[in-house]
Design a protein around this motif. Structure first.
Motif, PDB file in Angstrom:
ATOM      1  N   LEU A 243      41.644  30.036  52.382  1.00  0.00           N
ATOM      2  CA  LEU A 243      40.575  29.278  51.739  1.00  0.00           C
ATOM      3  C   LEU A 243      40.934  27.807  51.618  1.00  0.00           C
ATOM      4  O   LEU A 243      40.110  26.920  51.897  1.00  0.00           O
ATOM      5  N   ALA A 244      42.161  27.505  51.208  1.00  0.00           N
ATOM      6  CA  ALA A 244      42.577  26.108  51.036  1.00  0.00           C
ATOM      7  C   ALA A 244      42.514  25.350  52.354  1.00  0.00           C
ATOM      8  O   ALA A 244      42.053  24.198  52.407  1.00  0.00           O
ATOM      9  N   GLU A 245      42.961  25.987  53.438  1.00  0.00           N
ATOM     10  CA  GLU A 245      42.951  25.319  54.733  1.00  0.00           C
ATOM     11  C   GLU A 245      41.534  25.179  55.290  1.00  0.00           C
ATOM     12  O   GLU A 245      41.298  24.387  56.203  1.00  0.00           O
ATOM     13  N   ALA A 246      40.588  25.927  54.718  1.00  0.00           N
ATOM     14  CA  ALA A 246      39.175  25.774  55.081  1.00  0.00           C
ATOM     15  C   ALA A 246      38.457  24.809  54.137  1.00  0.00           C
ATOM     16  O   ALA A 246      37.236  24.655  54.228  1.00  0.00           O
ATOM     17  N   GLY A 247      39.202  24.187  53.222  1.00  0.00           N
ATOM     18  CA  GLY A 247      38.620  23.174  52.346  1.00  0.00           C
ATOM     19  C   GLY A 247      38.247  23.643  50.962  1.00  0.00           C
ATOM     20  O   GLY A 247      37.665  22.878  50.188  1.00  0.00           O
ATOM     21  N   GLY A 248      38.591  24.891  50.608  1.00  0.00           N
ATOM     22  CA  GLY A 248      38.256  25.413  49.295  1.00  0.00           C
ATOM     23  C   GLY A 248      39.426  25.343  48.332  1.00  0.00           C
ATOM     24  O   GLY A 248      40.493  24.803  48.640  1.00  0.00           O
ATOM     25  N   VAL A 249      39.239  25.931  47.156  1.00  0.00           N
ATOM     26  CA  VAL A 249      40.266  25.852  46.121  1.00  0.00           C
ATOM     27  C   VAL A 249      40.213  27.107  45.256  1.00  0.00           C
ATOM     28  O   VAL A 249      39.147  27.706  45.063  1.00  0.00           O
ATOM     29  N   THR A 250      41.380  27.517  44.747  1.00  0.00           N
ATOM     30  CA  THR A 250      41.504  28.647  43.821  1.00  0.00           C
ATOM     31  C   THR A 250      42.144  28.128  42.539  1.00  0.00           C
ATOM     32  O   THR A 250      43.172  27.456  42.585  1.00  0.00           O
ATOM     33  N   ARG A 251      41.536  28.465  41.392  1.00  0.00           N
ATOM     34  CA  ARG A 251      42.054  27.988  40.109  1.00  0.00           C
ATOM     35  C   ARG A 251      42.081  29.135  39.111  1.00  0.00           C
ATOM     36  O   ARG A 251      41.201  29.997  39.082  1.00  0.00           O
ATOM     37  N   ALA A 252      43.120  29.112  38.276  1.00  0.00           N
ATOM     38  CA  ALA A 252      43.271  30.129  37.237  1.00  0.00           C
ATOM     39  C   ALA A 252      42.269  29.907  36.118  1.00  0.00           C
ATOM     40  O   ALA A 252      41.843  28.784  35.837  1.00  0.00           O
ATOM     41  N   LEU A 253      41.900  31.015  35.466  1.00  0.00           N
ATOM     42  CA  LEU A 253      41.094  30.966  34.246  1.00  0.00           C
ATOM     43  C   LEU A 253      41.977  31.401  33.080  1.00  0.00           C
ATOM     44  O   LEU A 253      42.778  32.327  33.228  1.00  0.00           O
ATOM     45  N   PRO A 254      41.835  30.764  31.915  1.00  0.00           N
ATOM     46  CA  PRO A 254      40.870  29.688  31.596  1.00  0.00           C
ATOM     47  C   PRO A 254      41.451  28.284  31.707  1.00  0.00           C
ATOM     48  O   PRO A 254      40.766  27.322  31.411  1.00  0.00           O
ATOM     49  N   ASP A 255      42.725  28.146  32.155  1.00  0.00           N
ATOM     50  CA  ASP A 255      43.395  26.841  32.040  1.00  0.00           C
ATOM     51  C   ASP A 255      43.220  25.943  33.260  1.00  0.00           C
ATOM     52  O   ASP A 255      43.709  24.814  33.285  1.00  0.00           O
ATOM     53  N   ASP A 256      42.550  26.419  34.317  1.00  0.00           N
ATOM     54  CA  ASP A 256      42.298  25.637  35.523  1.00  0.00           C
ATOM     55  C   ASP A 256      43.595  25.266  36.238  1.00  0.00           C
ATOM     56  O   ASP A 256      43.644  24.297  36.982  1.00  0.00           O
TER      57      ASP A 256
END
Length: 281
Positions: A243-256
């Protein structure tokens, strides 16, 4: 940092390991009356296909001399792996529940971890014969018509031949398609989606099993994914890099924050993923 030569060697290794594991899985998938389903210590199911895929990957990647941390070998102690500079993080069969249901939504996830960050990864969807792969700084790609094969021996050139760079499509601005787990939803998932619906009244929910949700995000067919149930590091490492190499992002909840890997406790926090171009701020 991996050299191009080493990256090509390791990407070839992980690609072939996943295709071979897919071959082992599909041999068993043809005989759905003999899955030999048991429960692991966390009460999640495991089948003979999980074990066969794990064994196939372990045997093939063993020749790289890089240690393997697999869902089916999760008993490995933290004191043994905490100082690893490089290792394979593996889910031999992600979506075991979907495999048992017979709905074809299962994957093979393998990530090469360096300094506890994914630097090369694959997600193979054996039923659909799709291989998603990425290397850090190299891009994310999809190669189709990759048939499950227990003797797969792709070369680096063969891997790239016909592979398309991700993402393929971009959803219209203002449209939100939200991926959720088909089998693992909670009240918190529903509340999160309802909050989004206040800003996106035409929001569409797409149910999907396994790590294939990361692949849909990387392709661009969905642009948001929320997960508020338990996952483990092997569920996310491969997909997060693709996903990151396709331009997206993953973030933890709830602290981002960022997802952390090779922790003493291998369980992930809740998280959200956004596809390329989606800005909710």
């Amino acid at each position: 940092m991996l050299t191009e030569e080493v990256r090509n060697y390791l990407l070839t290794s992980v690609f072939n390991a996943a295709v071979r594991a897919g071959g082992a899985i599909m041999q068993i998938y043809k005989h759905r009356d003999d899955y030999d389903v048991t429960l692991k210590s966390d009460r999640t199911p495991i089948t003979v296909a999980d074990r066969a895929a794990h064994r196939t990957i372990r045997e093939y990647l063993g020749q790289t001399r890089i240690p393997i941390l697999s869902e089916e070998g999760r008993e490995m102690g933290y004191d043994e792996r905490c100082n690893w500079e490089m290792f394979w993080l593996v889910d031999p069969l992600d979506g075991t529940v979907e495999f048992i249901k017979g709905n074809n939504e299962f994957t093979v996830n393998i990530a090469l971890m360096e300094d506890n960050r994914s630097v090369a990864s694959v997600i193979y969807v054996p039923y659909l014969q799709k291989m998603y792969f990425a290397a850090r700084g190299f891009g994310a790609f999809l190669k189709e018509h990759v048939a499950p094969d227990e003797t797969a021996a792709y070369s680096a050139e063969g891997i790239m031949q016909g592979a398309g760079r991700l993402p393929f499509v971009a959803l219209p601005k203002g449209r939100l398609r939200v991926a959720v787990s088909r089998s693992h939803q909670t009240a918190e998932t529903a509340a999160h989606i309802n909050a989004l619906r206040g800003r996106y009244p035409d929001l569409e929910v797409v149910e999907q099993g396994s790590s294939y949700k990361f692949c849909m995000l990387a392709e661009g067919s969905v642009n948001y994914y929320v997960r508020t149930t338990h996952t483990y590091e092997w569920d996310t490492a491969a997909g997060e890099l693709i996903l990151a190499e396709a331009g997206g992002v993953t973030r933890a909840l709830p602290d981002d924050g960022e997802l952390k890997y090779n922790k003493e406790n291998l369980q992930n926090p809740w998280f959200v993923c956004r596809g390329r171009g989606l800005d909710l701020d």
